[in-house]
Design a protein around this motif. Structure first.
Motif, PDB file in Angstrom:
ATOM      1  N   ARG A  48       0.821  -1.208   0.000  1.00 10.43           N
ATOM      2  CA  ARG A  48       0.000   0.000   0.000  1.00 10.43           C
ATOM      3  C   ARG A  48       0.857   1.262   0.000  1.00 10.43           C
ATOM      4  NH1 ARG A  48      -1.345  -1.755   5.447  1.00 10.43           N
ATOM      5  NH2 ARG A  48      -0.430  -0.332   6.981  1.00 10.43           N
ATOM      6  N   ARG A  49       2.063   1.184   0.575  1.00  9.95           N
ATOM      7  CA  ARG A  49       2.943   2.358   0.514  1.00  9.95           C
ATOM      8  C   ARG A  49       3.397   2.613  -0.912  1.00  9.95           C
ATOM      9  NH1 ARG A  49       4.843   0.631   5.757  1.00  9.95           N
ATOM     10  NH2 ARG A  49       6.471  -0.660   4.796  1.00  9.95           N
ATOM     11  N   VAL A  50       3.684   1.545  -1.644  1.00  6.10           N
ATOM     12  CA  VAL A  50       4.068   1.700  -3.056  1.00  6.10           C
ATOM     13  C   VAL A  50       2.911   2.290  -3.859  1.00  6.10           C
ATOM     14  CG1 VAL A  50       4.657   0.454  -5.166  1.00  6.10           C
ATOM     15  CG2 VAL A  50       5.802  -0.122  -3.022  1.00  6.10           C
ATOM     16  N   LEU A  51       1.697   1.800  -3.615  1.00  9.23           N
ATOM     17  CA  LEU A  51       0.539   2.238  -4.383  1.00  9.23           C
ATOM     18  C   LEU A  51       0.103   3.662  -4.050  1.00  9.23           C
ATOM     19  CD1 LEU A  51      -1.637  -1.012  -4.358  1.00  9.23           C
ATOM     20  CD2 LEU A  51      -0.333  -0.061  -6.275  1.00  9.23           C
ATOM     21  N   THR A  52       0.586   4.204  -2.939  1.00  5.75           N
ATOM     22  CA  THR A  52       0.229   5.586  -2.569  1.00  5.75           C
ATOM     23  C   THR A  52       1.441   6.508  -2.569  1.00  5.75           C
ATOM     24  OG1 THR A  52       0.452   5.003  -0.212  1.00  5.75           O
ATOM     25  CG2 THR A  52      -1.763   4.886  -1.168  1.00  5.75           C
ATOM     26  N   ALA A  57       4.824   7.629 -10.563  1.00  6.83           N
ATOM     27  CA  ALA A  57       3.843   8.077 -11.547  1.00  6.83           C
ATOM     28  C   ALA A  57       2.526   7.327 -11.359  1.00  6.83           C
ATOM     29  CB  ALA A  57       4.378   7.850 -12.955  1.00  6.83           C
ATOM     30  N   GLY A  58       1.426   8.045 -11.546  1.00 10.65           N
ATOM     31  CA  GLY A  58       0.112   7.425 -11.385  1.00 10.65           C
ATOM     32  C   GLY A  58      -0.108   6.249 -12.303  1.00 10.65           C
ATOM     33  N   GLU A  59       0.340   6.348 -13.543  1.00 11.33           N
ATOM     34  CA  GLU A  59       0.144   5.260 -14.488  1.00 11.33           C
ATOM     35  C   GLU A  59       0.934   4.020 -14.083  1.00 11.33           C
ATOM     36  OE1 GLU A  59      -2.019   4.863 -16.904  1.00 11.33           O
ATOM     37  OE2 GLU A  59      -2.828   6.797 -16.267  1.00 11.33           O
ATOM     38  N   ALA A  60       2.127   4.253 -13.514  1.00 12.40           N
ATOM     39  CA  ALA A  60       2.936   3.113 -13.066  1.00 12.40           C
ATOM     40  C   ALA A  60       2.239   2.388 -11.920  1.00 12.40           C
ATOM     41  CB  ALA A  60       4.319   3.588 -12.636  1.00 12.40           C
ATOM     42  N   LYS A  61       1.642   3.149 -10.999  1.00 12.53           N
ATOM     43  CA  LYS A  61       0.933   2.535  -9.878  1.00 12.53           C
ATOM     44  C   LYS A  61      -0.323   1.816 -10.363  1.00 12.53           C
ATOM     45  CE  LYS A  61       0.997   6.471  -7.583  1.00 12.53           C
ATOM     46  NZ  LYS A  61       0.815   7.499  -6.517  1.00 12.53           N
ATOM     47  N   ALA A  62      -1.015   2.406 -11.325  1.00 11.50           N
ATOM     48  CA  ALA A  62      -2.199   1.755 -11.882  1.00 11.50           C
ATOM     49  C   ALA A  62      -1.809   0.453 -12.582  1.00 11.50           C
ATOM     50  CB  ALA A  62      -2.902   2.691 -12.854  1.00 11.50           C
ATOM     51  N   GLY A  63      -0.686   0.471 -13.288  1.00 16.15           N
ATOM     52  CA  GLY A  63      -0.215  -0.737 -13.959  1.00 16.15           C
ATOM     53  C   GLY A  63       0.125  -1.832 -12.972  1.00 16.15           C
ATOM     54  N   LEU A  64       0.724  -1.448 -11.839  1.00 15.04           N
ATOM     55  CA  LEU A  64       1.042  -2.429 -10.804  1.00 15.04           C
ATOM     56  C   LEU A  64      -0.237  -3.041 -10.238  1.00 15.04           C
ATOM     57  CD1 LEU A  64       2.967  -3.864  -8.860  1.00 15.04           C
ATOM     58  CD2 LEU A  64       2.919  -1.804  -7.410  1.00 15.04           C
ATOM     59  N   ALA A  65      -1.228  -2.210  -9.971  1.00 16.13           N
ATOM     60  CA  ALA A  65      -2.501  -2.712  -9.441  1.00 16.13           C
ATOM     61  C   ALA A  65      -3.147  -3.682 -10.423  1.00 16.13           C
ATOM     62  CB  ALA A  65      -3.439  -1.541  -9.147  1.00 16.13           C
ATOM     63  N   SER A  67      -1.647  -5.505 -12.728  1.00 21.01           N
ATOM     64  CA  SER A  67      -0.885  -6.755 -12.841  1.00 21.01           C
ATOM     65  C   SER A  67      -1.089  -7.648 -11.624  1.00 21.01           C
ATOM     66  CB  SER A  67       0.603  -6.450 -13.019  1.00 21.01           C
ATOM     67  OG  SER A  67       1.139  -5.825 -11.858  1.00 21.01           O
ATOM     68  N   LEU A  68      -1.286  -7.041 -10.445  1.00 19.98           N
ATOM     69  CA  LEU A  68      -1.472  -7.818  -9.227  1.00 19.98           C
ATOM     70  C   LEU A  68      -2.868  -8.430  -9.132  1.00 19.98           C
ATOM     71  CD1 LEU A  68       0.237  -5.528  -6.565  1.00 19.98           C
ATOM     72  CD2 LEU A  68       1.010  -7.793  -7.274  1.00 19.98           C
ATOM     73  N   LEU A  69      -3.873  -7.666  -9.567  1.00 18.73           N
ATOM     74  CA  LEU A  69      -5.253  -8.083  -9.317  1.00 18.73           C
ATOM     75  C   LEU A  69      -5.956  -8.622 -10.547  1.00 18.73           C
ATOM     76  CD1 LEU A  69      -6.426  -5.184  -6.975  1.00 18.73           C
ATOM     77  CD2 LEU A  69      -5.648  -7.460  -6.338  1.00 18.73           C
ATOM     78  N   GLY A  70      -5.390  -8.402 -11.726  1.00 19.84           N
ATOM     79  CA  GLY A  70      -6.019  -8.908 -12.930  1.00 19.84           C
ATOM     80  C   GLY A  70      -6.200 -10.414 -12.851  1.00 19.84           C
ATOM     81  N   GLY A  71      -7.425 -10.870 -13.034  1.00 12.49           N
ATOM     82  CA  GLY A  71      -7.721 -12.294 -12.925  1.00 12.49           C
ATOM     83  C   GLY A  71      -8.083 -12.731 -11.525  1.00 12.49           C
ATOM     84  N   GLN A  72      -7.759 -11.901 -10.515  1.00 13.10           N
ATOM     85  CA  GLN A  72      -8.101 -12.239  -9.129  1.00 13.10           C
ATOM     86  C   GLN A  72      -9.468 -11.672  -8.743  1.00 13.10           C
ATOM     87  OE1 GLN A  72      -5.896 -14.271  -7.469  1.00 13.10           O
ATOM     88  NE2 GLN A  72      -4.839 -14.206  -9.451  1.00 13.10           N
ATOM     89  N   GLY A  83      -7.965   3.692 -10.695  1.00 14.97           N
ATOM     90  CA  GLY A  83      -8.272   5.114 -10.578  1.00 14.97           C
ATOM     91  C   GLY A  83      -7.876   5.674  -9.228  1.00 14.97           C
ATOM     92  N   MET A  84      -8.062   4.883  -8.174  1.00 20.13           N
ATOM     93  CA  MET A  84      -7.738   5.367  -6.825  1.00 20.13           C
ATOM     94  C   MET A  84      -6.240   5.568  -6.642  1.00 20.13           C
ATOM     95  SD  MET A  84     -10.476   3.023  -4.692  1.00 20.13           S
ATOM     96  CE  MET A  84     -10.200   3.725  -3.065  1.00 20.13           C
TER      97      MET A  84
END
Length: 271
Positions: A48-52, A57-65, A67-72, A83-84
């Motif tokens: 959560r520290r990485v994501l906030t 960059a916002g796009e980098a954090k969105a991409g990480l989210a 990749s982690l949650l896609g399919g989950q 978006g958050m």
């Protein structure tokens, strides 16, 4: 929440409303998946520290989210979280608090669509009263040594078939994942969230004897006139209440025999 986090939450709530307005979206499933993401980020402080992190960059954090949650979880939840994390958050834990609120709002939206939001509000209030008057029940629900399955089973015996499914889901989630809150404060927060869903305040009314339907209507109308907002009345009876009636709206408490004063205020406003 303050500053940037409040703005980020407001934007996320707007996106949630847009999602749940679509008839094809299952709001209850959305709530389950948002709760699962809440639990994940509550456990994983480094994530959560990485994501906030405002330096990323916002796009980098969105991409990480993604990749982690896609399919989950489903696409709508992935899009919500993406978006958050593009937004700025004052504190990393604010993101988790916001996700939890969205999960609760999704369940309340499901209740609203089913025409059961009033019932959920009343049931949350009644459950809070039961817990406050039963020390053994409260101990069982808050015992850290008790297993989650046992708490879920206890709540199902108490609420299953007696309360709306949204009420049981909200209370179960609170009991099994309190996140540092007391049971009482958690239920109070849920009640306020339910009331805010219809842009109305909650008045806790304690009277010496049960109020008649006419008295309830007059009291609700008078309080709405005084506060400028629609009012949901949570009613309780206590023969020892001073002055016959006690009304609490937020932090404001009115004691004594106020029926005449409220009716007078209502008549003055009507004229």
């Amino acid at each position: 929440m303050n500053g940037a986090s409040r703005e980020a939450l407001a934007a996320a709530r707007e996106r949630l409303d847009a999602l749940t307005d679509a008839t094809s979206v299952d709001a209850a499933q959305l709530a389950d998946e948002l709760a699962a993401v809440t639990a994940l980020l509550d456990r994983e402080a480094s994530l959560r520290r990485v994501l906030t992190d405002p330096a990323r960059a916002g796009e980098a954090k969105a991409g990480l989210a993604q990749s982690l949650l896609g399919g989950q979880v489903g696409g709508p939840v992935v899009d919500l979280l993406s978006g958050m994390v593009r937004s700025r958050w004052s504190q990393s834990r604010d993101l988790v608090d916001a996700l939890e609120e969205l999960a609760n709002l999704a369940d309340l939206t499901a209740a609203e669509k089913a025409g059961a939001l009033d019932d959920v509000e009343d049931e949350l209030f009644r459950f809070a009263r039961i817990v406050s008057s039963n020390t053994e029940l409260r101990a069982a629900l808050t015992d850290r040594a008790a297993g989650t399955p046992a708490k879920i089973e206890l709540l199902h015996r108490l609420l299953g078939g007696r309360a709306d499914v949204a009420t049981e889901r909200l209370v179960t989630r609170l009991v099994t994942a309190p996140r540092g809150r007391s049971l009482e404060s958690g239920i109070e927060s849920l009640s306020k969230l339910a009331a805010a869903r219809r842009d109305r305040l909650v008045a806790v009314v304690t009277s010496a004897v049960p109020l008649s339907d006419t008295q309830k209507r007059r009291l609700g109308a008078a309080l709405a006139g005084l506060y400028g907002r629609q009012m949901h009345l949570n009613l309780d009876v206590d023969p020892e209440v001073v002055g016959g009636i006690r009304v609490q709206v937020g932090d404001e408490v009115i004691n004594g025999s106020i029926a005449d004063r409220l009716e007078d205020a209502g008549r003055r406003m009507a004229s």
